[in-house]
Design an enzyme around this catalytic site. Structure first.
Site, PDB file in Angstrom:
ATOM      1  CE1 TYR A 132       1.541   1.053   5.590  1.00  0.00           C
ATOM      2  CE2 TYR A 132       1.317   2.064   7.754  1.00  0.00           C
ATOM      3  CZ  TYR A 132       0.749   1.557   6.603  1.00  0.00           C
ATOM      4  OH  TYR A 132      -0.614   1.572   6.458  1.00  0.00           O
ATOM      5  CE  LYS A 160       0.613  -2.242   6.581  1.00  0.00           C
ATOM      6  NZ  LYS A 160      -0.131  -1.625   7.708  1.00  0.00           N
TER       7      LYS A 160
END
Length: 288
Positions: A132, A160
């Protein structure tokens, strides 16, 4: 991983406990209305403010719904240190199809340290990782070259990516054709990223409007640019309003108004949103 993955809030009861029934209702709503998967125990889910027992409840509810629908469950794991991140990953991996692991925040380790962090976590579990990248919150920017090295790790299924813009590094990562999933994590940028080759998005706003986000992703996939752009333009004011105050306070209040969860409570240090913020988000949602 592809398509839209709804980043779930964690509803609470009036007495402050995790509301498993509301969580189940919301998860079913997202999947029944086109979301390709769920994300539990992310920052939208206030995971850092939940006890281990509460985290387990969230995971069990979301796992059961995901199994019933035959969809993927991505679970947040990871913190500032590698050893504690490995512990979290091992605890949560048995109920996850993938683990969403944030870039170590605050410390700003070297790029090599970040790569080693993900490699160590990946070696400790049997499910793939989705790193992320959100530099405006972690304080640790990563170059396109470093992001591609992370994507090249065997334990990584995708990333992400939340750059807060479609910047040069974003373009470079998308153009590189790594073969791994690039998932947009900024709700306002999902459609532009899809048009540039992203695989999908992880979106908190999809809790409220899963059908619209799914339709936008389908339009991008099918090459229907006018439809996709129209949906993007319609969703933009809603996403802007939902993030007008610290997330997920506005989102939770809107979900209550739509009957998807029972209470809008958030945990400290978050505060209840201003009524005008909620009204703006609901107006935008209801005009879709």
């Amino acid at each position: 991983m592809h398509g839209i993955h709804a980043s779930l809030v964690t509803p609470f009861t009036r007495s402050g406990e995790v509301d498993a029934k509301s969580l189940e209702r919301l998860a079913v709503h997202c999947l029944d209305n086109g979301a390709d998967g769920l994300v539990a125990l992310g920052t939208t889910g206030e995971a850092a403010m939940l006890s281990p027992a509460e985290q387990r409840t969230v995971l069990e509810v979301c796992r059961a719904v995901s199994i019933e629908h035959g969809t993927r469950l991505t679970v947040g794991a990871g913190t500032i240190g590698t050893e504690d991140s490995i512990r979290q990953a091992r605890e949560r991996a048995p109920l996850a199809d993938a683990l969403l692991v944030v870039v170590p925040y605050y410390l700003r380790p070297s790029d090599e340290g970040v790569i080693d962090h993900f490699a160590a976590i990946g070696a400790a579990v049997d499910v793939p990782l989705v790193p992320y990248n959100i530099p405006y919150r972690t304080g640790k920017p990563l170059s396109a070259g470093t992001l591609l090295k992370i994507l090249a790790l065997d334990c990584v299924a995708g990333i992400k990516h939340c750059a807060g813009a479609v910047d040069h590094d974003t373009l470079a990562v998308l153009a590189a054709g790594s073969g791994k999933a690039i998932l947009c994590g900024d709700d306002m940028y999902v459609y532009p990223m899809l048009q540039l080759g992203a695989s999908g998005g992880i979106a908190a706003s999809a809790c409220l409007a899963p059908a619209a986000y799914a339709a936008m992703a389908a339009a991008a996939r099918d090459g229907n640019a006018p439809r996709g752009l129209a949906l993007h333009n319609a969703l933009l004011p809603m996403a802007d309003a939902l993030f007008g105050e610290p997330s997920p306070s506005v989102l939770k209040a809107c979900l209550v108004e739509e009957g998807l969860i029972d209470e809008a409570a958030v945990r400290a240090p978050l505060h209840a949103p201003r009524p005008e913020s909620v009204a703006a988000a609901l107006r935008a949602f209801r005009s879709l």
